[in-house]
Every structure is written in C-alpha cells, then in structure tokens.
Design a protein around this motif. Structure first.
Motif, PDB file in Angstrom:
ATOM      1  N   UNK A 125       2.144   3.162   3.098  1.00 61.92           N
ATOM      2  CA  UNK A 125       1.741   2.174   2.104  1.00 61.92           C
ATOM      3  C   UNK A 125       0.627   2.715   1.213  1.00 61.92           C
ATOM      4  N   UNK A 126      -0.316   3.451   1.813  1.00 63.09           N
ATOM      5  CA  UNK A 126      -1.395   4.041   1.017  1.00 63.09           C
ATOM      6  C   UNK A 126      -0.829   5.011  -0.016  1.00 63.09           C
ATOM      7  N   UNK A 127       0.145   5.827   0.404  1.00 67.06           N
ATOM      8  CA  UNK A 127       0.778   6.749  -0.534  1.00 67.06           C
ATOM      9  C   UNK A 127       1.523   5.983  -1.630  1.00 67.06           C
ATOM     10  N   UNK A 128       2.180   4.878  -1.239  1.00 70.85           N
ATOM     11  CA  UNK A 128       2.906   4.065  -2.220  1.00 70.85           C
ATOM     12  C   UNK A 128       1.941   3.465  -3.244  1.00 70.85           C
ATOM     13  N   UNK A 129       0.824   2.943  -2.786  1.00 68.97           N
ATOM     14  CA  UNK A 129      -0.150   2.358  -3.704  1.00 68.97           C
ATOM     15  C   UNK A 129      -0.689   3.420  -4.656  1.00 68.97           C
ATOM     16  N   UNK A 130      -1.029   4.577  -4.107  1.00 73.94           N
ATOM     17  CA  UNK A 130      -1.578   5.643  -4.947  1.00 73.94           C
ATOM     18  C   UNK A 130      -0.573   6.080  -6.015  1.00 73.94           C
ATOM     19  N   UNK A 131       0.684   6.297  -5.597  1.00 73.72           N
ATOM     20  CA  UNK A 131       1.701   6.707  -6.551  1.00 73.72           C
ATOM     21  C   UNK A 131       2.017   5.629  -7.575  1.00 73.72           C
ATOM     22  N   UNK A 132       2.036   4.372  -7.132  1.00 75.92           N
ATOM     23  CA  UNK A 132       2.343   3.263  -8.042  1.00 75.92           C
ATOM     24  C   UNK A 132       1.221   3.049  -9.048  1.00 75.92           C
ATOM     25  N   UNK A 133      -0.014   3.191  -8.600  1.00 73.59           N
ATOM     26  CA  UNK A 133      -1.141   3.054  -9.520  1.00 73.59           C
ATOM     27  C   UNK A 133      -1.109   4.147 -10.588  1.00 73.59           C
ATOM     28  N   UNK A 134      -0.754   5.356 -10.184  1.00 73.82           N
ATOM     29  CA  UNK A 134      -0.662   6.453 -11.151  1.00 73.82           C
ATOM     30  C   UNK A 134       0.449   6.190 -12.163  1.00 73.82           C
ATOM     31  N   UNK A 135       1.613   5.719 -11.679  1.00 71.83           N
ATOM     32  CA  UNK A 135       2.725   5.420 -12.589  1.00 71.83           C
ATOM     33  C   UNK A 135       2.351   4.304 -13.554  1.00 71.83           C
ATOM     34  N   UNK A 136       1.652   3.287 -13.056  1.00 75.43           N
ATOM     35  CA  UNK A 136       1.243   2.180 -13.923  1.00 75.43           C
ATOM     36  C   UNK A 136       0.199   2.648 -14.936  1.00 75.43           C
ATOM     37  N   UNK A 137      -0.707   3.522 -14.511  1.00 74.90           N
ATOM     38  CA  UNK A 137      -1.703   4.061 -15.441  1.00 74.90           C
ATOM     39  C   UNK A 137      -1.020   4.832 -16.562  1.00 74.90           C
ATOM     40  N   UNK A 138      -0.017   5.608 -16.231  1.00 70.46           N
ATOM     41  CA  UNK A 138       0.709   6.347 -17.260  1.00 70.46           C
ATOM     42  C   UNK A 138       1.408   5.397 -18.224  1.00 70.46           C
ATOM     43  N   UNK A 184       7.894  -0.006  -8.590  1.00 71.26           N
ATOM     44  CA  UNK A 184       6.883   0.005  -7.527  1.00 71.26           C
ATOM     45  C   UNK A 184       7.243  -0.983  -6.427  1.00 71.26           C
ATOM     46  N   UNK A 185       7.651  -2.195  -6.804  1.00 66.96           N
ATOM     47  CA  UNK A 185       7.983  -3.193  -5.788  1.00 66.96           C
ATOM     48  C   UNK A 185       9.258  -2.830  -5.043  1.00 66.96           C
ATOM     49  N   UNK A 186      10.182  -2.159  -5.718  1.00 71.44           N
ATOM     50  CA  UNK A 186      11.363  -1.642  -5.020  1.00 71.44           C
ATOM     51  C   UNK A 186      10.938  -0.664  -3.931  1.00 71.44           C
ATOM     52  N   UNK A 187       9.964   0.186  -4.269  1.00 69.42           N
ATOM     53  CA  UNK A 187       9.467   1.140  -3.284  1.00 69.42           C
ATOM     54  C   UNK A 187       8.837   0.470  -2.086  1.00 69.42           C
ATOM     55  N   UNK A 188       8.105  -0.618  -2.328  1.00 69.47           N
ATOM     56  CA  UNK A 188       7.487  -1.343  -1.219  1.00 69.47           C
ATOM     57  C   UNK A 188       8.545  -1.970  -0.318  1.00 69.47           C
ATOM     58  N   UNK A 189       9.585  -2.531  -0.921  1.00 66.21           N
ATOM     59  CA  UNK A 189      10.656  -3.134  -0.126  1.00 66.21           C
ATOM     60  C   UNK A 189      11.409  -2.078   0.670  1.00 66.21           C
ATOM     61  N   UNK A 190      11.594  -0.910   0.081  1.00 67.77           N
ATOM     62  CA  UNK A 190      12.255   0.184   0.798  1.00 67.77           C
ATOM     63  C   UNK A 190      11.431   0.614   1.999  1.00 67.77           C
ATOM     64  N   UNK A 191      10.121   0.730   1.816  1.00 75.12           N
ATOM     65  CA  UNK A 191       9.257   1.097   2.934  1.00 75.12           C
ATOM     66  C   UNK A 191       9.347   0.078   4.063  1.00 75.12           C
ATOM     67  N   UNK A 192       9.347  -1.197   3.707  1.00 69.05           N
ATOM     68  CA  UNK A 192       9.414  -2.234   4.737  1.00 69.05           C
ATOM     69  C   UNK A 192      10.722  -2.146   5.513  1.00 69.05           C
ATOM     70  N   UNK A 193      11.844  -1.921   4.801  1.00 67.77           N
ATOM     71  CA  UNK A 193      13.131  -1.782   5.497  1.00 67.77           C
ATOM     72  C   UNK A 193      13.129  -0.560   6.417  1.00 67.77           C
ATOM     73  N   UNK A 194      12.548   0.529   5.946  1.00 63.91           N
ATOM     74  CA  UNK A 194      12.545   1.749   6.744  1.00 63.91           C
ATOM     75  C   UNK A 194      11.688   1.623   7.993  1.00 63.91           C
TER      76      UNK A 194
END
Length: 222
Positions: A125-138, A184-194
């Motif tokens: 989740x920490x990696x997901x937040x970091x990557x999502x924040x970077x994508x949103x910043x871009x 980003x939210x798709x990624x969070x849902x994927x992590x939860x399923x995994x």
C-alpha cells in the motif's frame, strides 16, 4: 514534502475553478461523463481527499508489525526446548505443544504468517500511495501548464465570456485528473484482491488428539 505537496496549492486553485465551471454541466458526450459516474466526485474534491494519503505511515505500520514477530519467535523457541519427562502426560503435553507451535509459526496460515502478510500488505500500500501521488503530481503539472488552464482562468474572471469554451476546457482538465485517480483506485482494488486471502483471520488448526492413557507412570528427568 513530495511533488504532489508542492503542486497542491496551485493545483487545487485551478481545480476549484474547474469544479465551479462543471457545476453548470459538462459538454454532452464528453469522455468526462463516464469518469464522473464512476468516481462520483468532482476533481477538486477528489484531489483534496487524495492529498491526505501518505506512504510513510503505512511503511511505519509494516515495520511495527514485523517487530511483533520477534515475540512469537521467543514463544516458539520456549516451546521448542526439550522437556526431560516421559509418560502419558508428557505425550499429551507434546501433542499440545506441537499444535501450538503449528498455530504460532508454521506456514502462511499461522499467526506469524498472517503478521508477515499484514506487513507485506502495508508495504504494498505504501508503494501504491507513493506511485499514485507521483502520477497525480505529473497530471497536475500537465494541466497547470496547459492551454485549457488559461481558458479556465479566463472563464472564471469573465463570466460573460464564451461559456462553452470554458466548460470544454474544464471538462478536459477534469478528465485528465480523474483518469489518473481512476487508475490509482484500480490499483488499490487489485492489491486488496491479491492480498485478501493472506489477510484472512487465522483459525486454530486442530489435530485429532490421541486417546489419553493411564497405564504408565510419568517420569521426570532423563
């Protein structure tokens, strides 16, 4: 402070103007409509909520969970020490000891296994937040420097200007931002399923105990 924090103030200012223009409606058939139906939020509010997500607390939580494993290791070590006794009581104790050891630290369904999975999930989740924040910043950097941003600022200052141009520009900016957040939210849902199978509550895995015996003495010592 990361890139998203640095872009938050100008980004939210632009998105507040975008939200105001979109309150009057987005252009018919625009690609923004499916994103709005899915996200159920305007881009300004969506970004404002996402700003509260930071990777550091999740990474710290993962480290804290891993530290708990040492306590279970100590308990397992104590249970693994040989016991200098024999007889029916010793055999019954040994069965209980082995079952408890299995419950504490044997495989992914054990208590230690669940702790390690929980820590791993926190790290993911920490990696997901970091990557999502970077994508949103871009995405924010992109829209802040776009021609649409100029049109949105102009429309906000001149209510009598070309409303259709302002609405179209606002819809374009909103679509870019919400598309990134949707990924980003798709990624969070994927992590939860995994991770869900590894995060399920662990249960006591009972083994069929042997029938108690009373036909032999218990001996203490070698």
């Amino acid at each position: 402070m990361d890139a998203l924090d640095r872009l938050a103030e100008p980004g939210l200012d632009l998105l507040a103007r975008v939200d105001t223009l979109l309150a009057a409606g987005a252009p018919d058939g625009h690609r923004l409509w499916p994103l709005l139906r899915r996200m159920q939020v305007l881009p300004g509010d969506a970004v404002r909520q996402f700003l509260d997500l930071h990777p550091a607390p999740l990474a710290t939580a993962g480290d804290a969970v891993r530290r708990l494993v040492r306590g279970y290791d100590d308990a397992s070590a104590a249970l693994s020490d040989p016991v200098a006794w024999s007889g029916p009581a010793a055999a019954a104790y040994d069965e209980a000891r082995v079952a408890l050891l299995r419950h504490l630290d044997e495989g992914p369904e054990s208590l230690v296994g669940r702790l390690e999975s929980t820590a791993g999930y926190a790290d993911a989740l920490a990696d997901w937040v970091e990557g999502s924040r970077l994508a949103l910043a871009r995405a924010l950097a992109d829209v802040l420097g776009s021609a649409e941003a100029v049109i949105v600022h102009g429309a906000a200052r001149s209510p009598r200007g070309d409303g259709s141009a302002g609405a179209l520009a606002a819809a374009e900016i909103a679509a870019r931002v919400l598309a990134v957040l949707g990924v980003a939210y798709d990624g969070a849902e994927t992590l939860l399923r995994q991770w869900s199978p590894s995060l399920a509550e662990t249960t006591w895995r009972e083994r069929t105990p042997s029938a108690p015996r009373y036909d032999a003495p218990t001996r203490i010592g070698p």
